[in-house]
Design an enzyme around this catalytic site. Structure first.
Site, PDB file in Angstrom:
ATOM      1  N   ASP A  20       2.506  -3.974  -4.629  1.00 49.85           N
ATOM      2  CA  ASP A  20       1.162  -3.719  -4.129  1.00 49.85           C
ATOM      3  C   ASP A  20       1.199  -2.472  -3.246  1.00 49.85           C
ATOM      4  OD1 ASP A  20      -1.581  -4.322  -3.674  1.00 49.85           O
ATOM      5  OD2 ASP A  20      -1.047  -5.206  -1.751  1.00 49.85           O
ATOM      6  N   ASP A  22      -1.882  -1.304  -0.735  1.00 49.42           N
ATOM      7  CA  ASP A  22      -2.553  -1.482   0.553  1.00 49.42           C
ATOM      8  C   ASP A  22      -1.911  -2.619   1.331  1.00 49.42           C
ATOM      9  OD1 ASP A  22      -4.640   0.511   0.347  1.00 49.42           O
ATOM     10  OD2 ASP A  22      -5.481  -0.727  -1.240  1.00 49.42           O
ATOM     11  N   ASP A 218       1.246  -8.372   0.123  1.00 44.01           N
ATOM     12  CA  ASP A 218       0.986  -8.887   1.472  1.00 44.01           C
ATOM     13  C   ASP A 218      -0.083  -9.963   1.502  1.00 44.01           C
ATOM     14  OD1 ASP A 218      -1.046  -6.903   0.822  1.00 44.01           O
ATOM     15  OD2 ASP A 218      -1.667  -7.025   2.913  1.00 44.01           O
TER      16      ASP A 218
END
Length: 332
Positions: A20, A22, A218
């Site tokens: 990922d 961001d 996250d």
């Protein structure tokens, strides 16, 4: 997936990584601490997969590369491109699709041979592709609702409620999708994480079987749940949206295989989960739940990992609730 042997780097146990962006690599315009160095040291191939559909893969690559991460447009998969490819499998080339979102939505449609049309354009589109865009207006959302009520297929790139930035969380595409949903009688078809199509597409691009890929992110409800749904191991990185307390309360479908303080954990040994005399053990740290209390010996990230092992076991046995598990993490 066979866990890495003691002393081996975590990344070495996999043939590829889907990462990922961001909250893991970047936060707004800045790099997440240690991310650049950690990614540069990896020896396995990486595809960067993001639910953020506002930019094109080239724009994403330029942004991340400017921070020091070596990557090209071909290393980036956005949820808008994955969604556009799904639509291209259903409609003939040149079909009109209402594009709601940032530049990445229209560019993705053009890349697969479909014709993006802007909100307010006359005609009846075959579908609405809705992705995040920082300049989406109430009028754009209204046009999407009208097209959907008129029979257009509604596809959303993702339903992340928030978007991590260097100023803190801001409304994400899920918040915009919810606004449209309030005006129509159908739910969107969601392509991005946590749904499998995006991760499956990334694995095909890497040429690697899904069970040989590590998905890193996250967010539990997108990155980790998507990994579980696709049959991949998932690593939760504690630099973005979700922390240890969130992981402790997570249902089975959102539990990460691994937990990392930051991306440096990919190059570090990852201690296997062990059980000794009622204790959950990770290297020199151990934890157990006794009479509704969490007992922990040791410190650092291994203590967090052992705590999660003990808490999840107690939740699954009906000894504590998920809310209890989250509370106990911070009471040790």
């Amino acid at each position: 997936m066979t866990p890495p042997a003691a002393g081996d780097q975590l990344a070495a146990a996999y043939d590829a990584i889907i990462c990922d962006i961001d909250g893991v690599v970047v936060a707004g315009v800045s790099a997440v601490p240690h991310a650049v160095e950690a990614l540069g040291a990896l020896e396995v191939p990486v595809v960067f997969a993001t639910n953020n559909a506002s930019r094109t893969p080239a724009q994403v690559a330029d942004h991340v590369a400017a921070l020091g991460v070596p990557l090209t447009e071909g290393d980036v998969l956005t949820s808008s491109l994955a969604a556009a490819r799904v639509l291209a499998d259903r409609y003939p080339p040149g079909s009109e699709v209402l594009a709601v979102g940032g530049a990445g939505v229209g560019a993705s449609l053009r890349a697969v041979g479909l014709l993006p049309v802007a909100p307010g354009t006359k005609g009846v589109p075959v579908a609405v592709l809705q992705g995040y865009g920082p300049h989406v207006t109430a009028s754009d959302l209204g046009e999407a609702a009208c097209a959907i009520r008129g029979g257009a297929r509604w596809v959303a790139t993702n339903t992340d409620l928030t978007l991590p930035t260097d100023r803190g969380p801001l409304p994400g595409n899920g918040s915009l999708v919810a606004a449209v949903r309030n005006c129509v009688d159908v739910d969107p078809e969601v392509i991005g994480k946590p749904h499998p199509p995006m991760y499956q597409l990334a694995a095909r691009r890497l040429g690697v079987a899904t069970d040989r890929v590590l998905a890193v992110g996250d967010r539990l409800e997108t990155d980790i749940e998507g990994a579980v749904a696709t049959g991949m191991d998932g690593a939760l990185v504690l630099t973005g949206v979700h922390g240890i307390g969130d992981a402790a309360a997570a249902p089975v479908q959102r539990r990460p295989t691994h937990v990392l303080e930051d991306l440096r954990g990919l190059a570090a040994p990852y201690p296997p989960a062990e059980q000794h005399d009622g204790w959950a053990v990770r290297d020199r740290s151990r934890a157990r739940v006794v009479d509704g209390r969490l007992e922990v010996e040791g410190g650092g990230i291994d203590a967090d990992r052992a705590s999660l092992d003990a808490l999840w076991s107690a939740v699954d046995a009906g000894l504590i609730t998920p809310a209890d598990a989250s509370r106990l993490v911070f009471s040790r």
